[in-house]
Design a protein around this motif. Structure first.
Motif, PDB file in Angstrom:
ATOM      1  N   GLU A 111       0.791  -1.126  -0.043  1.00 60.41           N
ATOM      2  CA  GLU A 111       0.094  -0.053  -0.024  1.00 60.41           C
ATOM      3  C   GLU A 111       0.810   1.268   0.025  1.00 60.41           C
ATOM      4  OE1 GLU A 111      -3.091   2.561   2.736  1.00 60.41           O
ATOM      5  OE2 GLU A 111      -2.745   0.316   3.218  1.00 60.41           O
ATOM      6  N   LEU A 112       0.560   2.167  -1.106  1.00 60.68           N
ATOM      7  CA  LEU A 112       1.327   3.351  -1.020  1.00 60.68           C
ATOM      8  C   LEU A 112       0.629   4.598  -0.287  1.00 60.68           C
ATOM      9  CD1 LEU A 112       2.870   3.560  -4.568  1.00 60.68           C
ATOM     10  CD2 LEU A 112       4.084   3.036  -2.544  1.00 60.68           C
ATOM     11  N   THR A 113       1.039   4.844   0.930  1.00 56.66           N
ATOM     12  CA  THR A 113       0.218   5.781   1.616  1.00 56.66           C
ATOM     13  C   THR A 113       0.668   7.136   1.067  1.00 56.66           C
ATOM     14  OG1 THR A 113       1.910   6.071   3.414  1.00 56.66           O
ATOM     15  CG2 THR A 113       0.034   4.381   3.634  1.00 56.66           C
ATOM     16  N   PRO A 114      -0.087   8.343   1.337  1.00 56.48           N
ATOM     17  CA  PRO A 114       0.416   9.598   1.048  1.00 56.48           C
ATOM     18  C   PRO A 114       1.775   9.840   1.838  1.00 56.48           C
ATOM     19  CG  PRO A 114      -1.848   9.485   1.307  1.00 56.48           C
ATOM     20  CD  PRO A 114      -1.359   8.155   1.853  1.00 56.48           C
ATOM     21  N   PHE A 115       2.398  10.992   1.780  1.00 57.62           N
ATOM     22  CA  PHE A 115       3.375  11.239   2.506  1.00 57.62           C
ATOM     23  C   PHE A 115       3.242  11.267   4.038  1.00 57.62           C
ATOM     24  CE2 PHE A 115       5.330  14.060  -0.906  1.00 57.62           C
ATOM     25  CZ  PHE A 115       6.037  13.129  -1.520  1.00 57.62           C
ATOM     26  N   HIS A 116       4.208  10.674   4.857  1.00 60.57           N
ATOM     27  CA  HIS A 116       3.878  10.780   6.349  1.00 60.57           C
ATOM     28  C   HIS A 116       5.206  11.336   6.912  1.00 60.57           C
ATOM     29  CE1 HIS A 116       7.060   7.516   6.537  1.00 60.57           C
ATOM     30  NE2 HIS A 116       6.487   6.667   5.898  1.00 60.57           N
ATOM     31  N   VAL A 117       5.162  11.497   8.386  1.00 57.58           N
ATOM     32  CA  VAL A 117       5.980  12.410   9.117  1.00 57.58           C
ATOM     33  C   VAL A 117       7.283  12.097   8.748  1.00 57.58           C
ATOM     34  CG1 VAL A 117       5.705  11.337  11.135  1.00 57.58           C
ATOM     35  CG2 VAL A 117       6.169  13.490  11.364  1.00 57.58           C
ATOM     36  N   LEU A 118       7.579  10.760   8.749  1.00 57.38           N
ATOM     37  CA  LEU A 118       9.033  10.620   8.671  1.00 57.38           C
ATOM     38  C   LEU A 118       9.696  10.674   7.238  1.00 57.38           C
ATOM     39  CD1 LEU A 118       9.549   7.446  10.957  1.00 57.38           C
ATOM     40  CD2 LEU A 118       9.694   9.782  11.318  1.00 57.38           C
ATOM     41  N   GLU A 119       8.646  11.202   6.235  1.00 60.17           N
ATOM     42  CA  GLU A 119       9.170  11.331   4.988  1.00 60.17           C
ATOM     43  C   GLU A 119       9.423  12.804   4.526  1.00 60.17           C
ATOM     44  OE1 GLU A 119       7.518   7.505   2.260  1.00 60.17           O
ATOM     45  OE2 GLU A 119       5.985   9.131   2.842  1.00 60.17           O
ATOM     46  N   VAL A 120       9.090  13.774   5.392  1.00 62.80           N
ATOM     47  CA  VAL A 120       9.323  15.045   5.298  1.00 62.80           C
ATOM     48  C   VAL A 120      10.163  15.755   6.558  1.00 62.80           C
ATOM     49  CG1 VAL A 120       6.963  15.140   4.431  1.00 62.80           C
ATOM     50  CG2 VAL A 120       7.250  15.716   6.887  1.00 62.80           C
ATOM     51  N   ASP A 121      10.653  17.058   6.106  1.00 59.95           N
ATOM     52  CA  ASP A 121      11.406  17.515   7.190  1.00 59.95           C
ATOM     53  C   ASP A 121      10.766  17.998   8.341  1.00 59.95           C
ATOM     54  OD1 ASP A 121      13.691  17.513   5.484  1.00 59.95           O
ATOM     55  OD2 ASP A 121      13.278  19.521   4.594  1.00 59.95           O
ATOM     56  N   PRO A 122      11.430  17.739   9.474  1.00 60.36           N
ATOM     57  CA  PRO A 122      10.753  18.257  10.708  1.00 60.36           C
ATOM     58  C   PRO A 122       9.780  19.499  10.729  1.00 60.36           C
ATOM     59  CG  PRO A 122      12.941  17.226  11.222  1.00 60.36           C
ATOM     60  CD  PRO A 122      12.848  17.519   9.694  1.00 60.36           C
ATOM     61  N   GLY A 123      10.362  20.305  10.286  1.00 59.37           N
ATOM     62  CA  GLY A 123       9.870  21.710  10.081  1.00 59.37           C
ATOM     63  C   GLY A 123       8.662  21.901   9.271  1.00 59.37           C
ATOM     64  N   GLU A 124       8.211  20.771   8.557  1.00 59.51           N
ATOM     65  CA  GLU A 124       7.336  20.626   7.685  1.00 59.51           C
ATOM     66  C   GLU A 124       5.849  20.214   8.227  1.00 59.51           C
ATOM     67  OE1 GLU A 124       9.179  20.996   3.253  1.00 59.51           O
ATOM     68  OE2 GLU A 124       9.384  19.104   4.303  1.00 59.51           O
ATOM     69  N   LEU A 125       6.005  19.641   9.527  1.00 57.98           N
ATOM     70  CA  LEU A 125       4.868  19.053  10.131  1.00 57.98           C
ATOM     71  C   LEU A 125       3.552  19.538   9.897  1.00 57.98           C
ATOM     72  CD1 LEU A 125       3.860  16.723  11.661  1.00 57.98           C
ATOM     73  CD2 LEU A 125       4.252  17.891  13.933  1.00 57.98           C
ATOM     74  N   LEU A 126       3.589  20.999  10.105  1.00 61.78           N
ATOM     75  CA  LEU A 126       2.083  21.891  10.098  1.00 61.78           C
ATOM     76  C   LEU A 126       1.715  21.788   8.726  1.00 61.78           C
ATOM     77  CD1 LEU A 126       0.359  23.798  11.686  1.00 61.78           C
ATOM     78  CD2 LEU A 126       1.693  25.441  10.945  1.00 61.78           C
ATOM     79  N   SER A 127       2.688  22.009   7.728  1.00 62.38           N
ATOM     80  CA  SER A 127       2.433  21.918   6.462  1.00 62.38           C
ATOM     81  C   SER A 127       1.798  20.550   6.086  1.00 62.38           C
ATOM     82  CB  SER A 127       3.454  22.294   5.445  1.00 62.38           C
ATOM     83  OG  SER A 127       2.943  22.534   3.978  1.00 62.38           O
ATOM     84  N   LEU A 128       2.431  19.469   6.387  1.00 59.25           N
ATOM     85  CA  LEU A 128       1.769  18.171   5.919  1.00 59.25           C
ATOM     86  C   LEU A 128       0.516  17.971   6.502  1.00 59.25           C
ATOM     87  CD1 LEU A 128       2.652  15.245   4.867  1.00 59.25           C
ATOM     88  CD2 LEU A 128       3.389  14.902   7.351  1.00 59.25           C
ATOM     89  N   TRP A 129       0.222  18.301   7.970  1.00 59.00           N
ATOM     90  CA  TRP A 129      -1.274  18.340   8.543  1.00 59.00           C
ATOM     91  C   TRP A 129      -2.125  19.147   7.584  1.00 59.00           C
ATOM     92  CZ3 TRP A 129      -2.588  21.166  13.571  1.00 59.00           C
ATOM     93  CH2 TRP A 129      -3.858  21.065  13.892  1.00 59.00           C
ATOM     94  N   VAL A 130      -1.915  20.360   7.305  1.00 61.18           N
ATOM     95  CA  VAL A 130      -2.765  21.364   6.795  1.00 61.18           C
ATOM     96  C   VAL A 130      -3.233  20.802   5.278  1.00 61.18           C
ATOM     97  CG1 VAL A 130      -3.169  23.638   5.776  1.00 61.18           C
ATOM     98  CG2 VAL A 130      -2.186  23.107   8.068  1.00 61.18           C
ATOM     99  N   ARG A 131      -2.060  20.524   4.441  1.00 62.14           N
ATOM    100  CA  ARG A 131      -2.219  20.082   3.079  1.00 62.14           C
ATOM    101  C   ARG A 131      -2.645  18.624   2.866  1.00 62.14           C
ATOM    102  NH1 ARG A 131       2.332  23.590  -0.139  1.00 62.14           N
ATOM    103  NH2 ARG A 131       1.684  25.701   0.388  1.00 62.14           N
ATOM    104  N   GLY A 132      -2.000  17.717   3.843  1.00 67.43           N
ATOM    105  CA  GLY A 132      -2.174  16.398   3.518  1.00 67.43           C
ATOM    106  C   GLY A 132      -1.051  15.934   2.873  1.00 67.43           C
TER     107      GLY A 132
END
Length: 374
Positions: A111-132
């Motif tokens: 299963e290919l999930t969307p990006f998760h928290v370990l696939e983005v920079d730590p400072g991009e957590l808020l953006s990952l949450w808001v944008r998916g």
């Protein structure tokens, strides 16, 4: 191997990268030219038995599965045992059933999930949450472009992807259901209440929500069944799996809009759950625990190989506290570990048996379990 899941743009990009890296034959089954090549699939694919063949959008022609079974069996007799075909397609119950019947013992599902928290920079957590986590949404140059991508993707699902599975669902009705599920993120599915709002039967609501679950757009988190002398909630909780979809359906283009909306707490809860389950080992079974008296655990992870439970409470904010309901639930279940996942990054004890921990570090703990290091 079959790659199934909602990461549409990322899935195709990955397939093209693999094709280039391994000199594979790439066939896009939405292309008329590539479809014509497969008019006689056995004849064409036999000519490429020494190459990896990538078949993208396989759900377009599920009748291809029996031919693949014969080619795989023939290849095995000739010493070609693995890495013959890489199959990609949107997940559906019908697709999984047909591939399972035709390729049993010959296929591995990823299963290919969307990006998760370990696939983005730590400072991009808020953006990952808001944008998916859909790649084009997360990587968009601005919030407006990100929202527009998600709105167009939702429209594509409603007008093209869902009908192509042979299900005649009115797009307007499905969008209203989808939006209602976004408003009730993390709630128990009340089919009768939703059916009254949509002017359809409760059975129809259940059928439509089943479809969204099959497409990996909705998660039903089951209730944990424990041998305790308490009256337990037994219905599953329903979450839209991508937080960006929640915000797009509710017209929340950025964090400022989300921060003033009642959905913010359950949006964070669903976001945390999806990120943790994306990195969890396959032998970890997720559920939630709630009693009629209000004892509650947002996420219970049952480690079948370790024979233990982990209890996870999810809190939005920088000063998490252990709630009364969580304490009572811990007394009921007696888990091996208990955590409160919050918005910060520090890790520290809240009580003698409960730790506060950030989402990224909690995800690392589960990833390490998957790798055998936990």
């Amino acid at each position: 191997m079959a790659l199934l899941g909602p990461r549409q743009a990322g899935k195709t990009t990955l397939a093209l990268e693999i094709a280039r890296e391994f000199d594979a034959l790439y066939l896009d089954l939405e292309s008329t030219a590539d479809l014509e090549k497969l008019a006689s699939p056995e004849l064409f694919l036999t000519q490429h038995q020494n190459r990896l063949v990538v078949l993208d959008e396989i759900h377009r022609i599920p009748s291809l599965f029996p031919s693949l079974r014969g080619l795989i069996d023939q290849g095995r007799r000739e010493g070609h045992r693995t890495a013959r075909f890489l199959i990609l397609g949107s997940a559906s119950l019908n697709l999984l059933r047909q591939s399972g019947e035709s390729l049993a013992g010959r296929v591995e599902y990823v299963e290919l999930t969307p990006f998760h928290v370990l696939e983005v920079d730590p400072g991009e957590l808020l953006s990952l949450w808001v944008r998916g986590g859909f790649p084009e949404s997360f990587l968009a140059p601005c919030d407006e472009d990100s929202l527009r991508f998600r709105q167009n993707l939702i429209k594509t699902y409603l007008e093209r992807d869902i009908p192509q599975f042979g299900l005649r669902v009115p797009a307007q009705t499905m969008q209203r259901l989808w939006t209602m599920l976004a408003h009730s993120q993390g709630a128990l599915l009340n089919a009768s209440k939703i059916s009254a709002s949509l002017a359809v039967s409760g059975t129809t609501v259940t059928h439509y929500s089943d479809l969204l679950t099959d497409l990996m757009l909705v998660r039903r988190l089951p209730a944990h069944h424990a041998n305790v002398k308490k009256r337990l909630v037994k219905s599953p909780r329903t979450y839209l799996r991508d937080s960006g979809f929640v915000h797009a359906l509710l017209q929340l283009p950025d964090y400022d809009s989300l921060a003033g909306h009642p959905i913010i707490g359950t949006s964070w809860e669903g976001f945390v759950i999806e990120n943790l389950l994306a990195v969890s080992p396959p032998w970890v079974f997720p559920s939630f625990y709630r009693t009629a008296a209000g004892a509650e655990i947002d996420l219970v992870l049952e480690h079948s190989s370790l024979q233990e439970l982990w209890a996870i409470e999810i809190k939005l904010g920088m000063a998490p506290k252990v709630s009364k309901g969580f304490r009572h639930a811990l007394e009921d279940l007696e888990p091996a570990r208990a955590f409160v996942v919050y918005s910060g990054t520090d890790r520290y004890p809240l009580t003698a048996n409960v730790e506060a921990i950030g989402l990224r570090e909690m995800a690392c703990r589960l990833r390490d379990l998957k790798a055998g290091r936990g």
